[in-house]
Design a protein around this motif. Structure first.
Motif, PDB file in Angstrom:
ATOM      1  N   ALA A 131      33.304   5.792 -37.505  1.00 52.12           N
ATOM      2  CA  ALA A 131      34.421   6.665 -37.166  1.00 52.12           C
ATOM      3  C   ALA A 131      35.683   5.827 -37.017  1.00 52.12           C
ATOM      4  O   ALA A 131      35.682   4.831 -36.298  1.00 52.12           O
ATOM      5  N   ILE A 132      36.755   6.234 -37.690  1.00 51.93           N
ATOM      6  CA  ILE A 132      38.011   5.486 -37.687  1.00 51.93           C
ATOM      7  C   ILE A 132      39.119   6.324 -37.053  1.00 51.93           C
ATOM      8  O   ILE A 132      39.416   7.430 -37.525  1.00 51.93           O
ATOM      9  N   ASP A 133      39.723   5.800 -35.995  1.00 54.19           N
ATOM     10  CA  ASP A 133      40.923   6.414 -35.426  1.00 54.19           C
ATOM     11  C   ASP A 133      42.086   6.008 -36.335  1.00 54.19           C
ATOM     12  O   ASP A 133      42.686   4.948 -36.164  1.00 54.19           O
ATOM     13  N   ALA A 134      42.383   6.852 -37.302  1.00 54.34           N
ATOM     14  CA  ALA A 134      43.361   6.489 -38.340  1.00 54.34           C
ATOM     15  C   ALA A 134      44.792   6.473 -37.843  1.00 54.34           C
ATOM     16  O   ALA A 134      45.683   5.947 -38.517  1.00 54.34           O
ATOM     17  N   MET A 135      45.054   7.034 -36.669  1.00 55.47           N
ATOM     18  CA  MET A 135      46.426   7.128 -36.177  1.00 55.47           C
ATOM     19  C   MET A 135      46.761   6.038 -35.155  1.00 55.47           C
ATOM     20  O   MET A 135      47.900   5.922 -34.711  1.00 55.47           O
ATOM     21  N   GLY A 136      45.775   5.252 -34.750  1.00 55.86           N
ATOM     22  CA  GLY A 136      46.003   4.221 -33.742  1.00 55.86           C
ATOM     23  C   GLY A 136      46.725   3.013 -34.303  1.00 55.86           C
ATOM     24  O   GLY A 136      46.699   2.743 -35.505  1.00 55.86           O
ATOM     25  N   GLY A 137      47.398   2.268 -33.430  1.00 56.62           N
ATOM     26  CA  GLY A 137      48.067   1.039 -33.842  1.00 56.62           C
ATOM     27  C   GLY A 137      49.532   1.225 -34.152  1.00 56.62           C
ATOM     28  O   GLY A 137      50.054   2.340 -34.189  1.00 56.62           O
ATOM     29  N   ASP A 138      50.214   0.112 -34.394  1.00 60.33           N
ATOM     30  CA  ASP A 138      51.655   0.138 -34.662  1.00 60.33           C
ATOM     31  C   ASP A 138      51.994   0.890 -35.943  1.00 60.33           C
ATOM     32  O   ASP A 138      53.041   1.536 -36.033  1.00 60.33           O
TER      33      ASP A 138
ATOM     34  N   MET B 223      45.315   1.430 -41.394  1.00 60.05           N
ATOM     35  CA  MET B 223      43.918   1.809 -41.210  1.00 60.05           C
ATOM     36  C   MET B 223      43.269   2.299 -42.498  1.00 60.05           C
ATOM     37  O   MET B 223      42.145   1.904 -42.835  1.00 60.05           O
ATOM     38  N   VAL B 224      43.975   3.154 -43.239  1.00 61.21           N
ATOM     39  CA  VAL B 224      43.380   3.715 -44.463  1.00 61.21           C
ATOM     40  C   VAL B 224      43.203   2.656 -45.552  1.00 61.21           C
ATOM     41  O   VAL B 224      42.111   2.529 -46.121  1.00 61.21           O
TER      42      VAL B 224
ATOM     43  N   TYR C  87      45.293 -14.669 -34.522  1.00 63.28           N
ATOM     44  CA  TYR C  87      44.402 -13.673 -33.935  1.00 63.28           C
ATOM     45  C   TYR C  87      44.383 -12.358 -34.704  1.00 63.28           C
ATOM     46  O   TYR C  87      43.429 -11.596 -34.610  1.00 63.28           O
ATOM     47  N   THR C  88      45.443 -12.066 -35.489  1.00 63.64           N
ATOM     48  CA  THR C  88      45.478 -10.801 -36.224  1.00 63.64           C
ATOM     49  C   THR C  88      44.510 -10.787 -37.406  1.00 63.64           C
ATOM     50  O   THR C  88      44.284  -9.736 -37.999  1.00 63.64           O
ATOM     51  N   SER C  89      43.947 -11.942 -37.750  1.00 67.40           N
ATOM     52  CA  SER C  89      43.041 -11.985 -38.900  1.00 67.40           C
ATOM     53  C   SER C  89      41.577 -12.036 -38.482  1.00 67.40           C
ATOM     54  O   SER C  89      40.696 -12.168 -39.324  1.00 67.40           O
ATOM     55  N   HIS C  90      41.311 -11.936 -37.183  1.00 66.35           N
ATOM     56  CA  HIS C  90      39.947 -12.049 -36.689  1.00 66.35           C
ATOM     57  C   HIS C  90      39.386 -10.693 -36.241  1.00 66.35           C
ATOM     58  O   HIS C  90      40.087  -9.688 -36.221  1.00 66.35           O
ATOM     59  N   ASN C  91      38.119 -10.725 -35.845  1.00 64.90           N
ATOM     60  CA  ASN C  91      37.434  -9.522 -35.399  1.00 64.90           C
ATOM     61  C   ASN C  91      38.122  -8.880 -34.202  1.00 64.90           C
ATOM     62  O   ASN C  91      38.950  -9.495 -33.534  1.00 64.90           O
ATOM     63  N   GLY C  92      37.721  -7.653 -33.915  1.00 66.68           N
ATOM     64  CA  GLY C  92      38.284  -6.951 -32.775  1.00 66.68           C
ATOM     65  C   GLY C  92      37.528  -7.253 -31.494  1.00 66.68           C
ATOM     66  O   GLY C  92      36.625  -8.089 -31.455  1.00 66.68           O
ATOM     67  N   ALA C  93      37.915  -6.559 -30.438  1.00 70.70           N
ATOM     68  CA  ALA C  93      37.240  -6.683 -29.148  1.00 70.70           C
ATOM     69  C   ALA C  93      36.207  -5.574 -29.028  1.00 70.70           C
ATOM     70  O   ALA C  93      36.467  -4.426 -29.391  1.00 70.70           O
ATOM     71  N   VAL C  94      35.036  -5.916 -28.509  1.00 68.13           N
ATOM     72  CA  VAL C  94      33.926  -4.970 -28.391  1.00 68.13           C
ATOM     73  C   VAL C  94      33.765  -4.554 -26.930  1.00 68.13           C
ATOM     74  O   VAL C  94      33.783  -5.406 -26.033  1.00 68.13           O
ATOM     75  N   LEU C  95      33.610  -3.259 -26.693  1.00 66.25           N
ATOM     76  CA  LEU C  95      33.285  -2.789 -25.351  1.00 66.25           C
ATOM     77  C   LEU C  95      31.771  -2.912 -25.186  1.00 66.25           C
ATOM     78  O   LEU C  95      31.013  -2.052 -25.637  1.00 66.25           O
ATOM     79  N   MET C  96      31.347  -3.994 -24.565  1.00 61.22           N
ATOM     80  CA  MET C  96      29.921  -4.261 -24.397  1.00 61.22           C
ATOM     81  C   MET C  96      29.393  -3.534 -23.163  1.00 61.22           C
ATOM     82  O   MET C  96      29.977  -3.623 -22.084  1.00 61.22           O
ATOM     83  N   GLY C  97      28.288  -2.823 -23.342  1.00 61.90           N
ATOM     84  CA  GLY C  97      27.676  -2.116 -22.228  1.00 61.90           C
ATOM     85  C   GLY C  97      27.657  -0.616 -22.416  1.00 61.90           C
ATOM     86  O   GLY C  97      27.203   0.115 -21.535  1.00 61.90           O
TER      87      GLY C  97
ATOM     88  N   SER D  36      48.897  -4.549 -33.888  1.00 65.63           N
ATOM     89  CA  SER D  36      49.612  -5.169 -35.008  1.00 65.63           C
ATOM     90  C   SER D  36      48.667  -5.625 -36.115  1.00 65.63           C
ATOM     91  O   SER D  36      49.019  -6.481 -36.929  1.00 65.63           O
ATOM     92  N   SER D  37      47.469  -5.060 -36.142  1.00 61.59           N
ATOM     93  CA  SER D  37      46.464  -5.471 -37.137  1.00 61.59           C
ATOM     94  C   SER D  37      46.944  -5.287 -38.562  1.00 61.59           C
ATOM     95  O   SER D  37      47.749  -4.410 -38.869  1.00 61.59           O
ATOM     96  N   THR D  38      46.413  -6.132 -39.444  1.00 64.77           N
ATOM     97  CA  THR D  38      46.680  -6.045 -40.878  1.00 64.77           C
ATOM     98  C   THR D  38      45.490  -5.384 -41.568  1.00 64.77           C
ATOM     99  O   THR D  38      44.457  -5.116 -40.932  1.00 64.77           O
TER     100      THR D  38
END
Length: 335
Positions: free
Chosen positions: A4-11, A17-18, A278-288, A299-301
């Motif tokens: 599932a992709i939140d296509a509207m999130g981010g700058d 996203m698409v 940091y913009t070229s690396h993985n995201g943060a995971v909500l663990m638990g 600001s992801s690419t």
């Protein structure tokens, strides 16, 4: 596997996203995606139907300025909320968003749910290390402003499980972030956490670590309370950006000699940028929580989105969440 992709999130929202999803789909044809958001805007970047990519129209967006929990409760038709609910209902296996961090954490807890015997989930990212191609998993990055020693003990198990199953690290070294390496250092929280980690047979605890050593590869997992972890992460990111700016400034001040040197060192600079940006690396995971919930930078690419999708695939293929659920349920049975 369906994401599932939140296509509207981010700058930049759908503009990043698409295309990120399309690039990931080309690289991993077996993956399927559900894009949630403004249908007209999404179709700007996805003019023709693509097999394995579904669009679910939503009418609201949670902004960065919105109060997280209130927004999640009130904006029921937002792209983030509807995407999170799709994971809860089994329509998708994971969620990815570049939007409001607090809202994503709230949606993860409210809709996807906390794993039994984990009192407070933690936010974790994998940082690059100076030597080698590996990384260090750093948890908690701010999911909880206040922590208890038991939370940090859980984070150690969560981070260690992720390092083993998603990154292929054998017997990951777990360290506790502190203001010194001696076991007597720290405040009451870190001292009590140190004792719990020392007695935890599920992890390979190597002791305390100072912030300056995080990127040197001395540990595979670093555990911290959320307030400290967030502050240290922002310092690392800010320092990396400042060093790059300072380097560019000095090259320009040296004139032709500096520019010639920059050309000769170009490959080295590109390698450094690729590793530390940091913009070229993985995201943060909500663990638990009961499914992969991934937060990436606003600001992801496009390449960041692809990296996050790769991360989700590794988590699902490695059965990270089922292993965590099983391990913590075993604890309940032993009580």
């Amino acid at each position: 596997m369906k994401i599932a992709i939140d296509a509207m999130g981010g700058d930049q929202g759908a503009a990043v996203m698409v295309p990120g999803v399309l690039k990931a789909k080309q690289k991993y044809p077996h993956l399927e995606f559900i894009l949630f958001g403004d249908e007209k805007e999404i179709q700007t970047y996805l003019p023709n139907p693509v097999e394995g990519i579904e669009v679910v129209p939503t009418t609201e967006v949670i902004d960065y300025e919105d109060e997280p929990v209130r927004a999640v409760r009130r904006k029921k038709d937002s792209s983030l909320v509807v995407a999170a609910k799709s994971v809860k209902e089994g329509q998708a296996d994971a969620i990815l968003s570049a939007g409001n961090t607090g809202a994503l954490l709230a949606a993860g807890l409210l809709f996807i749910g906390r794993i039994s015997n984990i009192e407070r989930p933690g936010l974790m990212t994998t940082l690059p290390v100076v030597k080698g191609e590996g990384g260090v998993d750093f948890i908690d990055l701010g999911a909880n402003a206040e922590s208890k020693p038991e939370y940090l003990n859980d984070y150690a198990v969560l981070g260690s499980t992720y390092a083993q199953l998603a990154r292929g690290v054998k017997n990951p070294r777990v360290a506790l972030l502190n203001n010194g390496t001696e076991k007597t250092k720290g405040n009451p929280l870190t001292k009590e956490a140190y004792q719990l980690l020392s007695e935890n047979k599920e992890i390979n605890f190597i002791g305390n670590i100072e912030a300056r050593e995080i990127l040197n590869g001395v540990a595979d997992v670093v555990v911290a309370d959320g307030f400290t972890g967030n502050a240290v992460l922002k310092s690392i990111e800010g320092t990396a950006l400042s060093v790059v700016r300072l380097l560019k400034q000095n090259i320009l001040e040296l004139g032709l000699r500096g520019k010639l040197g920059a050309v000769l060192l170009g490959p080295a600079f590109k390698k450094l940028k690729a590793k530390m940006d940091y913009t070229s690396h993985n995201g943060a995971v909500l663990m638990g929580v009961k499914a992969p919930v991934i937060k990436t930078h606003g600001s992801s690419t496009v390449d960041t989105i692809v990296a996050c999708i790769e991360q989700i695939e590794a988590m699902v293929d490695g059965e990270v969440i089922p292993h965590i659920v099983h391990d913590f349920e075993q604890k309940e049975n032993m009580l």
